[in-house]
Each structure stands twice: as C-alpha cells, then as structure tokens.
Design an enzyme around this catalytic site. Structure first.
Site, short mmCIF file in Angstrom:
data_model
loop_
_atom_site.label_atom_id
_atom_site.label_comp_id
_atom_site.label_asym_id
_atom_site.label_seq_id
_atom_site.Cartn_x
_atom_site.Cartn_y
_atom_site.Cartn_z
CG HIS A 28 -0.84 -3.64 -8.39
ND1 HIS A 28 0.53 -4.00 -8.21
CD2 HIS A 28 -0.64 -4.79 -9.61
CE1 HIS A 28 0.71 -5.29 -8.76
NE2 HIS A 28 0.80 -5.31 -9.65
CD GLU B 29 -1.16 1.77 -6.32
OE1 GLU B 29 -1.50 2.69 -6.21
OE2 GLU B 29 -1.92 0.67 -6.46
CG ASP C 21 2.68 -1.97 -5.66
OD1 ASP C 21 2.75 -0.80 -5.14
OD2 ASP C 21 0.96 -2.38 -5.21
CG ASP D 61 1.75 -4.99 -3.81
OD1 ASP D 61 1.87 -4.52 -3.42
OD2 ASP D 61 0.84 -5.78 -5.20
CG HIS E 28 -0.79 -3.93 0.26
ND1 HIS E 28 0.31 -2.80 -0.80
CD2 HIS E 28 -1.12 -3.48 1.52
CE1 HIS E 28 0.06 -1.47 0.41
NE2 HIS E 28 -0.65 -1.76 0.89
CG ASP F 279 2.87 -0.64 -1.98
OD1 ASP F 279 2.43 -2.05 -2.76
OD2 ASP F 279 1.38 -0.51 -2.77
CG HIS G 11 -5.25 -0.87 -5.06
ND1 HIS G 11 -4.33 0.60 -5.13
CD2 HIS G 11 -6.54 -0.57 -4.46
CE1 HIS G 11 -5.14 1.25 -3.59
NE2 HIS G 11 -6.18 0.25 -3.17
CG ASP H 132 -2.91 -6.36 -4.66
OD1 ASP H 132 -2.63 -5.42 -3.67
OD2 ASP H 132 -1.77 -5.19 -5.93
#
Length: 351
Positions: free
Chosen positions: A133, A308, A263, A156, A158, A265, A173, A160
């Site tokens: 990312h 990712e 993303d 996402d 996360h 994830d 990332h 980021d």
C-alpha cells in the site's frame, strides 16, 4: 466510532449522468457505456518487510484479468509493470525522518504517480495493482492531478495514517494515506514530485473496515477531517448504511469522481489469507463485494488500486462452487478474490 459522522446520512448511489468528462479537470460521470481500463502493474514491495507482494500484478494477469474486463464490455490496455526495481536501485536505502528506504520509495512511487496521471488524462479507468500500500500516495495524487474535485474510499484494516514521527516500524505502507493528505514529509528525498497542488483534502477521504490502528495514529485520525468507519460501525449499521454514509461525506451531491483504494487485508483472513498483514474480524465475502458493487453503480468510480495481495502467502481455492466465473483461472484464493472484486467494481452484478 465513525469519526466526523454525527448522524446517519444516506445517499442515492444510482445517479445517472450525461456522459464522459469533456476536459481534464471536468467530470460528468462515466456515462452509460464502458470505456478502456488501463492496467498498471506496480510491483513495489519495499514499503514493508515481507517479500512476495510484488508478484501480484502478474498473478492477476495469469488469473484472467484481461478476459474478465473484456467480458464486462471494457477495452483492456495493459501498461505493463513499472520498473520499480530500477527506480529503487537509483535511490538510497537510508531512513529519513522515520521513513525506511525513503528515497528509494520516493523514486519508485514517482513512476506510479506519473503512470496513473497519464492514463487518467486519457479518460481511462485506471486500475493499479500493487505491490504493497505504499503506492497509495502515488495513485491518489496521480488522480488528483487530473481530477481536482476528487474523492476517495479507502478500504483497509489499517489507517495507513502514521507519519515518520509516529510509525512504530518506519514502514511506508503504513503512512501512504497521511502522506497523500500532506500530514508530513513534503520535503522528503525522492518525493519531490509530491507537491501541495496534488494533495488530497482530508474531508474527501473516507476509511472503511478499520480494526488495527496504532495509538498515535488514532489521535491523528480523531483530530483530522477524515471520515473513518471501523468494523464496529460495520457491525452496528451494516455495510449498506456504512457505504451510504461514507459517500455522503466525501461526495454529498454525487457529482465527484471517486477512487477506490482496496487493501485486501480489509477482508477477513478466512477469505483472504494471502497477505502479509492479516487481521482478524474483517469484511466477509459479500460485504467486500457490496462496497465494489455500490461504487460501480454510482457511475462516478474512475479508478481503483488493489494492494497487499501476496501470492507467496496464499492458499489454494478450497473448491469450485456454483456461480464461480469460468474466466478466473487462478488456483489461489486471495488472488481469485482480488479478481472478483475488480470485476464487481467494473460493473459485474448478480442480476
């Protein structure tokens, strides 16, 4: 909680438009007919420590991306894989202001930024496949350079949104969103291309599916104008209301171009095991597709990055089921999901 949300807001995502944009900075919706998808391979893995994510662009090609896009009525233009290896070789691996491999990542991301900007200027749908990312700062600013009234849905686990000063690891990332919003580092070596005129306003960005956020990152998000929906919000309101509220915040009148940064994830590891940043309690299969399907129906989705996906960490598809597309030929579960999500974002629907 959903930061920047004070009440439930709903938005009609099925608005129709009169045609394609007439000038570089003028947006009139995608129109009723598909156009051309520009596929950009961005095999950048240096923003995190786990190898393999650089193999995702080719895995998507091998898995049938061109046939999938053609089946939906789009033309397919493969820009190829950008020479991020050469760009990295030209830069320093030194940590600068808390950013690991700063100059190398800046040089590599300039390639991504320029490629995205060039394909967007043609009026094409820009599909950028990472890589990690880290490319988020480049894809967002590349699109912003063309569409000044740009808005972003960032899906996402996360945020980021760390900076060099707050990141526990220094891995870029985890900083790409904050960098694209100008929260830090406009003078970083290698990132000279990232100037204020291509930054994203935090009021134009909405996160969905957050569930693994660093403590200092939480403070940055809470003190910003970003709209952030965690998995708690998805559990409470349902994905339909969450995406409606997110769109209302970043595109209240339904007349702005939208970029989707997805993303993998963000999805639960039970459906997306092939990533280096797994986090329990993520989006399920239908929630993930619903986001992409809804954005496609807005007629405003003009670009997407999917990141990712790590084929080296992936597992084989447990078995075919009724309804699985025969056009998807990969044996890998997470690569397959990535192909399916792109398909939904480009207009594939159940009925």
């Amino acid at each position: 909680m959903a930061f920047s949300i004070t009440r439930r807001c709903f938005h009609n995502t099925a608005r129709a438009f009169s045609g394609r944009r007439s000038a570089v900075n003028q947006w009139h919706g995608r129109g009723n007919e598909p156009g051309t998808v520009s596929f950009i391979g961005a095999p950048l893995a240096s923003g995190q420590p786990i190898p393999g994510v650089e193999k995702a662009p080719q895995a998507m090609r091998d898995g049938g991306i061109a046939n999938i896009i053609h089946s939906l009525g789009w033309d397919f233009h493969d820009v190829g894989d950008l020479d991020v290896t050469g760009a990295i070789a030209a830069g320093s691996a030194e940590m600068v202001q808390g950013v690991q491999k700063c100059e190398q990542l800046g040089f590599a991301n300039k390639l991504v930024h320029d490629a995205v900007r060039g394909e967007a200027a043609k009026g094409n749908f820009v599909l950028t496949v990472g890589g990690d990312h880290s490319i988020g700062s480049a894809t967002l600013t590349g699109m912003q350079a063309v569409y000044k009234d740009f808005s972003v849905i960032w899906v996402d686990a996360h945020g980021d949104c760390n900076t060099g000063a707050t990141s526990p690891s220094g891995n870029y990332h985890g900083m790409s969103a904050s960098h694209a919003m100008g929260w830090f580092g406009l003078e970083l070596p290698g990132f000279e291309w990232l100037q204020r005129d291509v930054l994203i306003s935090d009021s134009r960005l909405a996160f969905i599916a957050l569930r693994d956020i660093d403590e200092n990152e939480k403070k940055l998000l809470r003190n910003s104008g970003v709209t952030a929906f965690t998995m708690y919000d998805v559990d409470r309101w349902g994905i339909g209301s969450v995406i409606d509220m997110a769109l209302h915040r970043v595109n209240p009148h339904g007349n702005r171009p939208i970029h989707l940064s997805f993303d993998i994830d963000s999805c639960d590891p039970t459906i997306a095991p092939g990533t280096g940043t797994c986090s329990r309690g993520g989006l399920n299969f239908r929630e993930s597709h619903y986001i992409c399907e809804t954005l496609a129906k807005t007629n405003n989705l003009c670009s997407m990055d999917i990141v990712e996906i790590n084929p080296d960490l992936d597992t084989e598809v447990p078995g075919r089921m009724h309804g699985d597309s025969e056009l998807i030929t990969t044996p890998l579960q997470t690569v397959r999901l990535g192909l399916e999500l792109v398909s939904s974002a480009l207009g594939r629907s159940i009925l």
